[in-house]
Design a protein around this motif. Structure first.
Motif, PDB file in Angstrom:
ATOM      1  N   GLY A   1       0.789  -1.225   0.000  1.00  0.00           N
ATOM      2  CA  GLY A   1       0.000   0.000   0.000  1.00  0.00           C
ATOM      3  C   GLY A   1       0.819   1.271   0.000  1.00  0.00           C
ATOM      4  N   GLN A   2       2.119   1.197   0.318  1.00  0.00           N
ATOM      5  CA  GLN A   2       2.917   2.423   0.415  1.00  0.00           C
ATOM      6  C   GLN A   2       3.118   3.112  -0.929  1.00  0.00           C
ATOM      7  OE1 GLN A   2       7.125   2.238   1.415  1.00  0.00           O
ATOM      8  NE2 GLN A   2       7.178   0.055   0.941  1.00  0.00           N
ATOM      9  N   HIS A   3       2.737   2.482  -2.011  1.00  0.00           N
ATOM     10  CA  HIS A   3       2.754   3.182  -3.292  1.00  0.00           C
ATOM     11  C   HIS A   3       1.720   4.312  -3.316  1.00  0.00           C
ATOM     12  CE1 HIS A   3       5.490   0.429  -5.340  1.00  0.00           C
ATOM     13  NE2 HIS A   3       4.826  -0.582  -4.822  1.00  0.00           N
ATOM     14  N   PHE A   4       0.676   4.182  -2.491  1.00  0.00           N
ATOM     15  CA  PHE A   4      -0.433   5.133  -2.543  1.00  0.00           C
ATOM     16  C   PHE A   4      -0.652   5.898  -1.249  1.00  0.00           C
ATOM     17  CE2 PHE A   4      -1.287   1.728  -5.564  1.00  0.00           C
ATOM     18  CZ  PHE A   4      -1.560   2.447  -6.728  1.00  0.00           C
TER      19      PHE A   4
ATOM     20  N   ASN B   1      -8.535  -3.236  10.067  1.00  0.00           N
ATOM     21  CA  ASN B   1      -8.973  -4.430   9.344  1.00  0.00           C
ATOM     22  C   ASN B   1      -9.306  -4.148   7.887  1.00  0.00           C
ATOM     23  OD1 ASN B   1      -8.858  -6.544  11.270  1.00  0.00           O
ATOM     24  ND2 ASN B   1     -10.725  -5.792  12.257  1.00  0.00           N
ATOM     25  N   SER B   2      -9.244  -2.901   7.480  1.00  0.00           N
ATOM     26  CA  SER B   2      -9.680  -2.532   6.136  1.00  0.00           C
ATOM     27  C   SER B   2      -8.560  -2.699   5.113  1.00  0.00           C
ATOM     28  CB  SER B   2     -10.196  -1.091   6.147  1.00  0.00           C
ATOM     29  OG  SER B   2     -10.845  -0.777   4.924  1.00  0.00           O
ATOM     30  N   VAL B   3      -8.795  -2.168   3.929  1.00  0.00           N
ATOM     31  CA  VAL B   3      -7.839  -2.242   2.821  1.00  0.00           C
ATOM     32  C   VAL B   3      -7.376  -0.833   2.468  1.00  0.00           C
ATOM     33  CG1 VAL B   3      -8.892  -4.317   1.846  1.00  0.00           C
ATOM     34  CG2 VAL B   3      -9.687  -2.062   1.086  1.00  0.00           C
ATOM     35  N   VAL B   4      -6.232  -0.746   1.813  1.00  0.00           N
ATOM     36  CA  VAL B   4      -5.796   0.542   1.271  1.00  0.00           C
ATOM     37  C   VAL B   4      -6.634   0.792   0.024  1.00  0.00           C
ATOM     38  CG1 VAL B   4      -3.882   1.833   0.271  1.00  0.00           C
ATOM     39  CG2 VAL B   4      -3.486   0.332   2.238  1.00  0.00           C
TER      40      VAL B   4
ATOM     41  N   LEU C   1      -4.787   7.365   6.203  1.00  0.00           N
ATOM     42  CA  LEU C   1      -3.688   6.416   6.019  1.00  0.00           C
ATOM     43  C   LEU C   1      -4.129   5.213   5.193  1.00  0.00           C
ATOM     44  CD1 LEU C   1      -0.694   6.037   6.942  1.00  0.00           C
ATOM     45  CD2 LEU C   1      -1.590   4.613   8.803  1.00  0.00           C
ATOM     46  N   MET C   2      -5.418   4.893   5.235  1.00  0.00           N
ATOM     47  CA  MET C   2      -5.961   3.789   4.448  1.00  0.00           C
ATOM     48  C   MET C   2      -6.495   4.250   3.092  1.00  0.00           C
ATOM     49  SD  MET C   2      -5.285   1.323   6.445  1.00  0.00           S
ATOM     50  CE  MET C   2      -6.074  -0.010   5.575  1.00  0.00           C
ATOM     51  N   GLY C   3      -6.354   5.555   2.808  1.00  0.00           N
ATOM     52  CA  GLY C   3      -6.758   6.066   1.506  1.00  0.00           C
ATOM     53  C   GLY C   3      -8.207   6.483   1.402  1.00  0.00           C
ATOM     54  N   PHE C   4      -8.918   6.583   2.536  1.00  0.00           N
ATOM     55  CA  PHE C   4     -10.317   7.016   2.500  1.00  0.00           C
ATOM     56  C   PHE C   4     -10.374   8.547   2.448  1.00  0.00           C
ATOM     57  CE2 PHE C   4     -10.683   2.780   4.152  1.00  0.00           C
ATOM     58  CZ  PHE C   4     -11.927   2.319   3.744  1.00  0.00           C
ATOM     59  N   PRO C   5     -11.289   9.104   1.683  1.00  0.00           N
ATOM     60  CA  PRO C   5     -11.404  10.569   1.605  1.00  0.00           C
ATOM     61  C   PRO C   5     -11.991  11.143   2.886  1.00  0.00           C
ATOM     62  CG  PRO C   5     -13.208   9.533   0.418  1.00  0.00           C
ATOM     63  CD  PRO C   5     -12.277   8.411   0.835  1.00  0.00           C
ATOM     64  N   ASP C   6     -11.830  12.446   3.067  1.00  0.00           N
ATOM     65  CA  ASP C   6     -12.361  13.097   4.264  1.00  0.00           C
ATOM     66  C   ASP C   6     -13.878  13.115   4.290  1.00  0.00           C
ATOM     67  OD1 ASP C   6      -9.918  13.492   5.374  1.00  0.00           O
ATOM     68  OD2 ASP C   6      -9.836  15.662   5.054  1.00  0.00           O
TER      69      ASP C   6
ATOM     70  N   ARG D   1      -0.322  -6.859   1.052  1.00  0.00           N
ATOM     71  CA  ARG D   1      -1.483  -7.737   1.019  1.00  0.00           C
ATOM     72  C   ARG D   1      -1.480  -8.533  -0.285  1.00  0.00           C
ATOM     73  NH1 ARG D   1      -1.360  -6.656   5.550  1.00  0.00           N
ATOM     74  NH2 ARG D   1      -3.034  -6.027   6.974  1.00  0.00           N
ATOM     75  N   ILE D   2      -1.957  -9.766  -0.208  1.00  0.00           N
ATOM     76  CA  ILE D   2      -2.073 -10.560  -1.416  1.00  0.00           C
ATOM     77  C   ILE D   2      -3.438 -10.303  -2.041  1.00  0.00           C
ATOM     78  CG2 ILE D   2      -2.934 -12.627  -0.200  1.00  0.00           C
ATOM     79  CD1 ILE D   2      -1.435 -14.266  -2.373  1.00  0.00           C
ATOM     80  N   ILE D   3      -3.434 -10.095  -3.339  1.00  0.00           N
ATOM     81  CA  ILE D   3      -4.669  -9.869  -4.084  1.00  0.00           C
ATOM     82  C   ILE D   3      -4.786 -10.987  -5.116  1.00  0.00           C
ATOM     83  CG2 ILE D   3      -5.947  -8.290  -5.573  1.00  0.00           C
ATOM     84  CD1 ILE D   3      -4.346  -6.014  -4.302  1.00  0.00           C
TER      85      ILE D   3
END
Length: 420
Positions: free
Chosen positions: A226-229, A387-390, A365-370, A236-238
């Motif tokens: 996730g550190q790319h974004f 527990n969420s995803v980036v 930090l997880m990439g969710f908007p404000d 994480r494995i996708i």
């Protein structure tokens, strides 16, 4: 009213679809469909849900909504707070079904996405045939340990041991049974990196065997950080799969070589921190231009964490807290972050004790908007984001999946489809 037998459903489907299209939908060879139609071999009863879905969905599944609002439809299993959903909606998908058993996560999910479709709790007891027709199945399934011990023995004894046996009792089984019944054009599954090595790789071997051999999907997998974004090291494995042959390639991912740093998601103390009406001053005191004091570690907790780290350093271990700075990429945010925040402590200078990230900063930090609302307590919010995803990772994977999904949904160039 009695339901039509599979052969009758097959005959109905043949008034709208070619043998090739039916074969692709149910995951069988066109010659097999031809033999069913001629009565040379019986049409299996297990295909009834898939054939019924094909009839009910019709052209809508193949071309999207009539008004062009959605390019494909998906279901959101083990949904959490909807991080995977948000990524696929950004690429033109429409969610038609959600499953999440945790009441607190459900509250956050409904607050942000509404309840415009069926939302159920535990998927384990839910009949697969009642899941609505969809093009893509999404699932960040929890990986409960399971063993494949006994599979070889059953082979020797001539007993069946398909995915129902090899994964019975695990949540992956529920993913497999829904894919088997509904035959979506594609799926995306997300899990921790360690799924690859669990039980010396045997767990992942069973998963691949199930998806490829038992269900007949073309499967691709990759570990993405996730550190790319976002400024967080989170591998994480996708796993993605397609009902037919595609030219899908992970090389199409656009991963920035250098991602953002922690300073980009921290509350801004220069007066530019946005005032969010759904947050008010819950996390940030806008009048005093500072993070609320409650997020700074107490003296006792800070002393404990320092002593704990020193104890393990003396023993030659690497355990301890993780101090983070504006130019840092953090450790992985975990669901236990609410306990002491030790994996990501934000430095506040030499004279102040470090602090936890606020739940709003965890969302960023997880990439969710404000615009994403946090209607639960801090403790529950920390658990949910841990527990969420980036989300931007999911959006990027959805982007490279989309053309292959649409290609599978489009009628073959030579197909003669008669729509009623």
């Amino acid at each position: 009213m009695t339901q039509a037998p599979p052969l009758e459903l097959l005959k109905q489907a043949r008034t709208r679809f070619t043998q090739r299209e039916i074969a692709a939908h149910v995951g069988k060879d066109i010659k097999t469909v031809r033999r069913w139609e001629k009565g040379e071999t019986p049409c299996p009863a297990m295909l009834e849900p898939a054939l019924r879905d094909l009839l009910h969905a019709g052209a809508a599944l193949r071309h999207g909504d009539a008004d062009g609002a959605a390019n494909f439809r998906f279901i959101d299993l083990f949904a959490g707070i909807g991080g995977i959903r948000m990524g696929f909606e950004a690429q033109g998908g429409a969610c038609v079904f959600t499953s999440e058993w945790n009441d607190f996560s459900k509250k956050t999910y409904l607050e942000n996405y509404g309840a415009e479709h069926s939302f159920i709790g535990d998927i384990v007891s839910f009949p697969a045939h009642e899941v609505p027709a969809h093009d893509v199945l999404l699932g960040g399934f929890p990986c409960q340990p399971f063993s494949i011990a006994g599979v070889s023995k059953k082979n020797a004894m001539g007993r069946p041991h398909g995915f129902e046996c090899a994964t019975q009792g695990t949540l992956f089984f529920d993913v497999a049974r829904i894919i088997a019944a509904k035959r979506p054009a594609a799926f995306l599954l997300e899990n921790v990196k360690n799924l690859l090595s669990h039980d010396k790789g045997r767990t992942f071997e069973v998963i691949l065997q199930t998806l490829r051999d038992e269900l007949g999907y073309e499967v691709h997998y990759r570990i993405v950080d996730g550190q790319h974004f976002t400024p967080q090291h989170r591998e994480r494995i996708i796993i993605v799969g397609f009902r037919g042959k595609t030219a899908f390639s992970w090389d199409d991912l656009q991963l920035p070589a250098v991602g953002p740093r922690l300073g980009s998601i921290l509350h801004r103390t220069d007066g530019s921190e946005p005032v969010l009406p759904w947050d008010h001053d819950r996390f940030f005191d806008h009048a005093k231009k500072r993070v609320q004091p409650k997020y700074t570690l107490t003296p006792n907790l800070w002393t404990y964490l320092q002593n704990y780290a020193e104890k393990h350093r003396a023993a030659g271990n690497g355990f301890g807290f993780g101090m983070a700075y504006p130019d840092s990429v953090t450790r992985t945010l975990s669901a236990r972050y609410h306990k002491d925040g030790s994996e990501i402590l934000v430095a506040q200078g030499k004279r102040l004790r470090p602090r936890r990230l606020t739940p709003r900063e965890c969302a960023r930090l997880m990439g969710f908007p404000d615009t994403f609302r946090i209607p639960v307590s801090d403790t529950q919010a920390y658990r949910q984001f841990g527990n969420s995803v980036v989300m931007p990772v999911m959006q990027e994977v959805a982007r490279i999946m989309r053309p292959h999904v649409e290609a599978l949904l489009a009628p073959a160039p030579s197909a003669r489809v008669r729509l009623s």
